[in-house]
Design a protein around this motif. Structure first.
Motif, PDB file in Angstrom:
ATOM      1  N   THR A 238      -7.480   5.881  77.552  1.00 33.26           N
ATOM      2  CA  THR A 238      -6.493   5.206  78.383  1.00 33.26           C
ATOM      3  C   THR A 238      -5.159   5.152  77.655  1.00 33.26           C
ATOM      4  O   THR A 238      -5.047   5.541  76.485  1.00 33.26           O
ATOM      5  CB  THR A 238      -6.936   3.767  78.705  1.00 33.26           C
ATOM      6  OG1 THR A 238      -6.834   2.955  77.508  1.00 33.26           O
ATOM      7  CG2 THR A 238      -8.374   3.733  79.199  1.00 33.26           C
ATOM      8  N   ASP A 239      -4.129   4.647  78.341  1.00 36.52           N
ATOM      9  CA  ASP A 239      -2.827   4.506  77.714  1.00 36.52           C
ATOM     10  C   ASP A 239      -2.856   3.527  76.546  1.00 36.52           C
ATOM     11  O   ASP A 239      -1.989   3.569  75.669  1.00 36.52           O
ATOM     12  CB  ASP A 239      -1.794   4.022  78.747  1.00 36.52           C
ATOM     13  CG  ASP A 239      -1.487   5.088  79.776  1.00 36.52           C
ATOM     14  OD1 ASP A 239      -1.720   6.280  79.475  1.00 36.52           O
ATOM     15  OD2 ASP A 239      -1.019   4.747  80.875  1.00 36.52           O
ATOM     16  N   ARG A 240      -3.829   2.635  76.537  1.00 37.74           N
ATOM     17  CA  ARG A 240      -3.935   1.638  75.473  1.00 37.74           C
ATOM     18  C   ARG A 240      -4.878   2.096  74.362  1.00 37.74           C
ATOM     19  O   ARG A 240      -5.170   1.340  73.456  1.00 37.74           O
ATOM     20  CB  ARG A 240      -4.412   0.308  76.040  1.00 37.74           C
ATOM     21  CG  ARG A 240      -3.491  -0.255  77.106  1.00 37.74           C
ATOM     22  CD  ARG A 240      -4.048  -1.512  77.759  1.00 37.74           C
ATOM     23  NE  ARG A 240      -4.108  -2.610  76.809  1.00 37.74           N
ATOM     24  CZ  ARG A 240      -5.248  -3.211  76.447  1.00 37.74           C
ATOM     25  NH1 ARG A 240      -6.404  -2.798  76.924  1.00 37.74           N
ATOM     26  NH2 ARG A 240      -5.221  -4.217  75.605  1.00 37.74           N
TER      27      ARG A 240
ATOM     28  N   GLU B 165       6.920   9.349  80.662  1.00 40.80           N
ATOM     29  CA  GLU B 165       6.253  10.622  80.376  1.00 40.80           C
ATOM     30  C   GLU B 165       7.255  11.770  80.313  1.00 40.80           C
ATOM     31  O   GLU B 165       7.116  12.685  79.494  1.00 40.80           O
ATOM     32  CB  GLU B 165       5.196  10.899  81.440  1.00 40.80           C
ATOM     33  CG  GLU B 165       4.001   9.956  81.348  1.00 40.80           C
ATOM     34  CD  GLU B 165       3.002  10.178  82.477  1.00 40.80           C
ATOM     35  OE1 GLU B 165       3.412  10.745  83.510  1.00 40.80           O
ATOM     36  OE2 GLU B 165       1.832   9.784  82.317  1.00 40.80           O
TER      37      GLU B 165
ATOM     38  N   ARG C 158      -8.391   2.345  83.042  1.00 42.68           N
ATOM     39  CA  ARG C 158      -7.123   3.080  83.049  1.00 42.68           C
ATOM     40  C   ARG C 158      -5.987   2.273  83.647  1.00 42.68           C
ATOM     41  O   ARG C 158      -4.828   2.474  83.299  1.00 42.68           O
ATOM     42  CB  ARG C 158      -7.309   4.392  83.811  1.00 42.68           C
ATOM     43  CG  ARG C 158      -8.155   5.389  83.027  1.00 42.68           C
ATOM     44  CD  ARG C 158      -8.432   6.658  83.789  1.00 42.68           C
ATOM     45  NE  ARG C 158      -9.186   7.598  82.980  1.00 42.68           N
ATOM     46  CZ  ARG C 158      -9.749   8.699  83.436  1.00 42.68           C
ATOM     47  NH1 ARG C 158      -9.651   9.011  84.726  1.00 42.68           N
ATOM     48  NH2 ARG C 158     -10.429   9.502  82.630  1.00 42.68           N
TER      49      ARG C 158
ATOM     50  N   ASN D 167       5.042   5.761  71.777  1.00 45.40           N
ATOM     51  CA  ASN D 167       5.663   7.071  71.605  1.00 45.40           C
ATOM     52  C   ASN D 167       7.128   6.990  71.198  1.00 45.40           C
ATOM     53  O   ASN D 167       7.834   7.999  71.223  1.00 45.40           O
ATOM     54  CB  ASN D 167       5.532   7.880  72.907  1.00 45.40           C
ATOM     55  CG  ASN D 167       4.112   8.305  73.188  1.00 45.40           C
ATOM     56  OD1 ASN D 167       3.641   9.320  72.688  1.00 45.40           O
ATOM     57  ND2 ASN D 167       3.401   7.510  73.991  1.00 45.40           N
TER      58      ASN D 167
ATOM     59  N   ARG E 265       6.097   4.902  85.054  1.00 46.11           N
ATOM     60  CA  ARG E 265       5.377   5.687  84.055  1.00 46.11           C
ATOM     61  C   ARG E 265       5.903   7.113  83.976  1.00 46.11           C
ATOM     62  O   ARG E 265       5.999   7.681  82.892  1.00 46.11           O
ATOM     63  CB  ARG E 265       3.887   5.686  84.396  1.00 46.11           C
ATOM     64  CG  ARG E 265       3.035   6.526  83.462  1.00 46.11           C
ATOM     65  CD  ARG E 265       1.578   6.310  83.735  1.00 46.11           C
ATOM     66  NE  ARG E 265       0.747   7.177  82.908  1.00 46.11           N
ATOM     67  CZ  ARG E 265      -0.563   7.047  82.767  1.00 46.11           C
ATOM     68  NH1 ARG E 265      -1.179   6.082  83.387  1.00 46.11           N
ATOM     69  NH2 ARG E 265      -1.254   7.876  82.013  1.00 46.11           N
TER      70      ARG E 265
ATOM     71  N   VAL F 200       1.444  -1.447  80.922  1.00 45.34           N
ATOM     72  CA  VAL F 200       0.932  -0.124  80.553  1.00 45.34           C
ATOM     73  C   VAL F 200       2.088   0.818  80.254  1.00 45.34           C
ATOM     74  O   VAL F 200       2.059   1.596  79.298  1.00 45.34           O
ATOM     75  CB  VAL F 200       0.052   0.442  81.689  1.00 45.34           C
ATOM     76  CG1 VAL F 200      -0.369   1.866  81.381  1.00 45.34           C
ATOM     77  CG2 VAL F 200      -1.175  -0.433  81.895  1.00 45.34           C
TER      78      VAL F 200
ATOM     79  N   ARG G 156       3.662  -0.218  76.935  1.00 46.18           N
ATOM     80  CA  ARG G 156       2.841   0.213  75.809  1.00 46.18           C
ATOM     81  C   ARG G 156       2.986   1.712  75.581  1.00 46.18           C
ATOM     82  O   ARG G 156       3.087   2.167  74.444  1.00 46.18           O
ATOM     83  CB  ARG G 156       1.376  -0.136  76.108  1.00 46.18           C
ATOM     84  CG  ARG G 156       0.391   0.290  75.047  1.00 46.18           C
ATOM     85  CD  ARG G 156       0.570  -0.497  73.774  1.00 46.18           C
ATOM     86  NE  ARG G 156       0.410  -1.911  74.005  1.00 46.18           N
ATOM     87  CZ  ARG G 156       0.573  -2.826  73.065  1.00 46.18           C
ATOM     88  NH1 ARG G 156       0.901  -2.470  71.833  1.00 46.18           N
ATOM     89  NH2 ARG G 156       0.428  -4.100  73.337  1.00 46.18           N
ATOM     90  N   LEU G 157       3.000   2.492  76.651  1.00 45.08           N
ATOM     91  CA  LEU G 157       3.163   3.934  76.527  1.00 45.08           C
ATOM     92  C   LEU G 157       4.493   4.270  75.860  1.00 45.08           C
ATOM     93  O   LEU G 157       4.567   5.134  74.984  1.00 45.08           O
ATOM     94  CB  LEU G 157       3.081   4.584  77.908  1.00 45.08           C
ATOM     95  CG  LEU G 157       3.255   6.103  77.970  1.00 45.08           C
ATOM     96  CD1 LEU G 157       2.126   6.796  77.221  1.00 45.08           C
ATOM     97  CD2 LEU G 157       3.297   6.582  79.416  1.00 45.08           C
TER      98      LEU G 157
END
Length: 456
Positions: A326-328, A204, A358, A182, A200, A174, A177-178
């Protein structure tokens, strides 16, 4: 293990060899009509000893990310694809040399437990479920190896590489992927997790920093296309894009809406919370329950169109979908047989599916098969929308934000909690009368919760 059983579990001896000489493990059918998967991370390398039902690779399908366990034990002799490659169902994944016994399996088990403990220390908390035998327990994602993994058995003959600086590790897909979506280079981040793991919050923080306005500088001529970001349509995003495109092509949709006074519904939610705090009944659960009751009165909307046979098929069971960000990407988890649930049971099922989506651990089967969808776009701070129907369903209820607005109540203008409900429906399955009747029934349940209680 018979030859038929080997093929069924994705295990095929190489042509011209026996099981003791080597076994090719192919990407199995993961269900739900999936035909391919992208390799996210190898859990093993050439030379590793693998136990039965040990996770060997993590893949991302069009539905979810899953860990694929090995149906046999042995030593890995070859990996057929690198991380990032898209592999068709039935294509070779890895080769194993014979069954290992006793101490070899104990070693593999110990290694798996150590990876589990490392994942726990990193605190990613993302549990993914494989497709393995019924005795296979759910496993945590193993920590990514700090050094590059050997592909196709060539690592042993490769020349010794020059020393490199240690690159921060990312355990959670996750988080990867995030970062990828980005444009964040995880190698340039300062990891805050134990053992140099990128969490994460690190990604962010980098995204937030990149979004801050920069001091204006001199204007320079730039080549065409400079600054473009290209995101491949893969996995969930590609599936969503295909489904929405098909919906727009095939479904002649129409939308109707109404503003409603939700003050009494919010009061009911508070009263339920005081009477039974453990039930966790929220606004979404109350509106979803109203929809289930409404579909009983207007079954035309719990349906789909069989285009081949040119028939409208009305369904006796309500498999309630709800949109979740969700993040995906946007997914629609499904609560099956919602018509059989009490309000508390429905609220619990909605929470469970939301957490699974999530965390990236929802099963592919729980993202398909819905018959009606609720879309709470009000969480994004907007009042209304005309969403695209989740094909092949016939309708979707949208819920806008709840805000204080001047409202005529008992002969006076007062500030009331008001929201907008919208219904987008397939005009082939019903006309505006049925659609309007359903929407009005749900609106009455919101404005006068006594109507809802009588249909619980």
């Amino acid at each position: 293990m018979s030859e038929a059983n080997q093929g069924a579990r994705g295990v095929v001896p190489p042509q011209g060899t026996g099981m003791s000489e080597g076994t090719v493990f192919r990407l199995p059918d993961l269900g739900e009509g999936l035909t391919e998967a992208e390799i996210i991370e190898w859990k093993v390398a050439v030379g590793d000893v693998v136990a039965v039902d040990q996770a060997v690779v993590e893949v991302e399908t069009a539905k979810a990310a899953v860990e694929v366990p090995s149906p046999v034990a042995g030593t890995v002799t070859r990996l057929y694809a690198e991380a990032g490659a898209v592999v068709d169902v039935g294509a070779p994944l890895l080769a194993l040399n014979g069954d290992e016994a006793g101490a070899a399996q104990d070693t593999a088990t110990a290694r798996r437990r150590e990876r589990y403990r490392e994942e726990e220390r990193a605190g990613s908390g993302n549990v993914l479920v494989g497709y393995g035998t019924p005795t296979a327990r759910r496993s945590r994602r193993a920590a990514r190896r700090a050094s590059g993994q050997a592909v196709q058995g060539q690592a042993a003959s490769a020349p010794e590489a020059a020393p490199r600086r240690e690159v921060p590790r990312v355990i959670s897909p996750v988080v990867r992927r995030l970062a990828g979506d980005n444009g964040v280079d995880v190698g340039a981040l300062a990891p805050s997790g134990p053992g140099g793991v990128v969490l994460r919050r690190d990604v962010e923080a980098a995204i937030a920093a990149a979004a801050r306005p920069q001091e204006p500088g001199p204007v320079r001529d730039a080549p065409s296309g400079d600054g473009e970001v290209r995101v491949p349509l893969r996995g969930v995003r590609r599936t969503v894009a295909d489904k929405l495109s098909r919906s727009r092509r095939e479904i002649p949709d129409a939308t109707t809406w109404v503003d409603v006074d939700a003050t009494a519904l919010l009061r009911l939610k508070r009263d339920i919370g005081r009477a039974d705090p453990a039930a966790g009944v929220g606004t979404l659960a109350l509106i979803a329950r109203a929809c289930v009751a409404g579909l009983r009165r207007f079954p035309e909307l719990n349906a789909y169109v069989d285009t081949e046979r040119q028939e409208i098929v009305q369904l006796p069971r309500v498999h309630l979908g709800f949109a979740a960000q969700t993040d995906r990407g946007l997914v629609v988890p499904v609560v099956r047989d919602a018509q059989r649930m009490t309000l508390a049971e429905l609220a619990a099922a909605l929470r469970e599916r939301t957490d699974e989506a999530r965390d990236g651990r929802i099963a592919p089967g729980d993202l398909t098969g819905g018959t009606f969808t609720v879309n709470n776009y009000g969480v994004f701070g907007v009042d209304g929308s005309t969403p695209i129907i989740n094909h092949p369903e016939a309708a979707m209820l949208g819920v806008g934000r709840i805000t204080e607005r001047p409202w005529a109540h008992k002969g006076k203008v007062r500030l009331r909690k008001v929201t907008q409900l919208s219904l987008t429906f397939d005009h082939r399955v019903c006309d505006g009368g049925a659609a309007g009747g359903f929407l009005r029934f749900v609106a009455d349940c919101v404005e006068r919760p006594g109507v809802l209680v009588t249909h619980m």
